[in-house]
Design an enzyme around this catalytic site. Structure first.
Site, PDB file in Angstrom:
ATOM      1  N   GLY A  12       5.902 -33.284  18.354  1.00 38.25           N
ATOM      2  CA  GLY A  12       7.260 -32.876  18.715  1.00 38.25           C
ATOM      3  C   GLY A  12       7.513 -32.803  20.213  1.00 38.25           C
TER       4      GLY A  12
ATOM      5  N   GLU B 220      -0.404 -37.387   8.105  1.00 36.35           N
ATOM      6  CA  GLU B 220       0.847 -37.843   7.471  1.00 36.35           C
ATOM      7  C   GLU B 220       0.658 -39.207   6.815  1.00 36.35           C
ATOM      8  OE1 GLU B 220       3.487 -37.275  10.797  1.00 36.35           O
ATOM      9  OE2 GLU B 220       3.245 -35.106  10.628  1.00 36.35           O
TER      10      GLU B 220
ATOM     11  N   ASN C  76       2.675 -38.867  20.123  1.00 32.78           N
ATOM     12  CA  ASN C  76       2.917 -39.551  18.842  1.00 32.78           C
ATOM     13  C   ASN C  76       4.367 -39.285  18.451  1.00 32.78           C
ATOM     14  OD1 ASN C  76       2.985 -40.486  16.227  1.00 32.78           O
ATOM     15  ND2 ASN C  76       1.669 -38.873  15.382  1.00 32.78           N
ATOM     16  N   TRP C  77       5.186 -40.322  18.608  1.00 32.50           N
ATOM     17  CA  TRP C  77       6.615 -40.129  18.325  1.00 32.50           C
ATOM     18  C   TRP C  77       6.934 -40.144  16.838  1.00 32.50           C
ATOM     19  CZ3 TRP C  77       9.672 -43.601  22.346  1.00 32.50           C
ATOM     20  CH2 TRP C  77       9.620 -42.978  23.591  1.00 32.50           C
ATOM     21  N   LYS C  78       5.990 -40.565  16.024  1.00 32.43           N
ATOM     22  CA  LYS C  78       6.228 -40.673  14.585  1.00 32.43           C
ATOM     23  C   LYS C  78       7.471 -41.550  14.337  1.00 32.43           C
ATOM     24  CE  LYS C  78       4.085 -36.192  14.181  1.00 32.43           C
ATOM     25  NZ  LYS C  78       3.874 -34.991  13.406  1.00 32.43           N
TER      26      LYS C  78
ATOM     27  N   GLU D 254      -6.749 -32.173  14.263  1.00 27.41           N
ATOM     28  CA  GLU D 254      -5.370 -31.771  13.996  1.00 27.41           C
ATOM     29  C   GLU D 254      -5.316 -30.966  12.695  1.00 27.41           C
ATOM     30  OE1 GLU D 254      -2.350 -34.364  16.115  1.00 27.41           O
ATOM     31  OE2 GLU D 254      -2.759 -35.332  14.205  1.00 27.41           O
TER      32      GLU D 254
ATOM     33  N   HIS E  74      -4.121 -40.306  10.613  1.00 29.11           N
ATOM     34  CA  HIS E  74      -3.246 -39.130  10.768  1.00 29.11           C
ATOM     35  C   HIS E  74      -2.970 -38.543   9.379  1.00 29.11           C
ATOM     36  CE1 HIS E  74       0.203 -36.639  11.731  1.00 29.11           C
ATOM     37  NE2 HIS E  74      -0.125 -36.761  13.007  1.00 29.11           N
TER      38      HIS E  74
ATOM     39  N   SER F 217       1.223 -28.561  17.177  1.00 24.98           N
ATOM     40  CA  SER F 217       2.133 -27.650  17.887  1.00 24.98           C
ATOM     41  C   SER F 217       1.645 -27.325  19.300  1.00 24.98           C
ATOM     42  CB  SER F 217       2.362 -26.367  17.078  1.00 24.98           C
ATOM     43  OG  SER F 217       2.988 -26.677  15.843  1.00 24.98           O
TER      44      SER F 217
ATOM     45  N   GLY G 141       3.501 -29.693  13.454  1.00 31.30           N
ATOM     46  CA  GLY G 141       4.950 -29.588  13.276  1.00 31.30           C
ATOM     47  C   GLY G 141       5.412 -28.240  12.745  1.00 31.30           C
TER      48      GLY G 141
END
Ligand code: PEP
Length: 263
Positions: free
Chosen positions: A241, A103, A9-11, A173, A101, A219, A179
């Protein structure tokens, strides 16, 4: 055992030319890391770049990996400026979509109800969704994390048929691990994954529960991927990440492949 999946997931990261360069860099990194063939070793690989790149990227990738989106809207086509539907993603060659997600839930006030609608639309469009769930640190410390995760999964999937559910992956998650560099211990991950499998068993039956792919996210990196993937109820990872760097991501893919097919 479910087929392992390593999903990146590159966000909101990378420009388009960087995304294009990543494809060959990942192929090279996979070869250097000891990948012999993802198809033979029973591991799926997916990357979700920023949405504007999806159509061109799907063409460039040409089936080498699965193409993921990071989101689809809950709205129907029409007067919704800035939104896009699951059908639109499918028409661009997208295979999978990350839904719920933390976020998106935090930044865009997405509720369990929104996520349930997105899931329905994604399945109807022929996409394979990854449904995210996970608790905050405060929730875990209060001891309410099982109820929280159960609520998220039940709200999103209770109305799905067995055929629908067989096309859904789950990603656990914990928000406190996303992160932050703090990873759930293998014990914490295994315990929650087994709990999630039991919830799916209650809702959809044990056969479906054992076939459901449950990814760990938070992470996950080359140094801890192998031990996480060795947990019996961890069927791969959703990687943030570490998915931005082809060498790190390739190492995580190879860790999943080794778990899937020990030599
Ligand atoms: C994520 O946001 O899905 C994620 C797992 O991020 P990271 O790997 O950076 O913790």
């Amino acid at each position: 055992m479910a087929k392992m999946l390593v999903a990146g997931n590159w966000k909101c990261n990378k420009l388009f030319n960087e995304a294009q360069l990543f494809v060959d860099a990942l192929k090279t990194a996979l070869q250097n890391a000891g990948d012999t063939s993802q198809k033979d070793q029973g591991c799926d690989v997916m990357i979700a770049p920023p949405s504007p790149y999806l159509a061109a990227w799907a063409q460039q990738i040409n089936g080498a990996f699965k193409v993921g989106a990071q989101h689809c809207s809950h709205v129907e086509p029409g007067a919704h400026t800035g939104d896009f539907t699951a059908d639109m993603l499918a028409s661009c060659g997208v295979d999978m979509v990350i839904l719920g997600h933390s976020e998106r839930r935090a930044d865009h006030a997405e509720t369990d109800q929104h996520v349930a609608t997105q899931l329905r639309h994604a399945l109807d469009a022929g996409l394979r969704p990854i449904l995210c769930c996970g608790e905050s640190l405060e929730c875990r410390e209060s001891g309410a994390h099982h109820d929280w995760v159960q609520g998220q999964i039940t709200a999103a999937t209770a109305d799905l048929s067995a055929a629908d559910m067989s096309r859904v992956d789950i990603a656990y998650e914990p928000i406190w691990a996303i992160g932050t560099g703090v990873t759930a211990s293998t014990m914490q991950a295994q315990e929650m994954h087994a709990f999630i499998r039991s919830i799916i068993g209650e809702l959809h039956g044990d056969e479906l529960a054992s076939a459901t792919r449950i990814l760990y996210g938070g992470s996950c990196k080359p140094s801890n991927a192998a031990e996480l993937f060795a947990c019996p109820d961890v069927d791969g990872g959703l990687i943030g990440g570490a998915a931005l760097d082809p060498v790190s991501f390739a190492a995580i893919v190879v860790a999943a492949q080794s778990t899937a097919c020990p030599t």
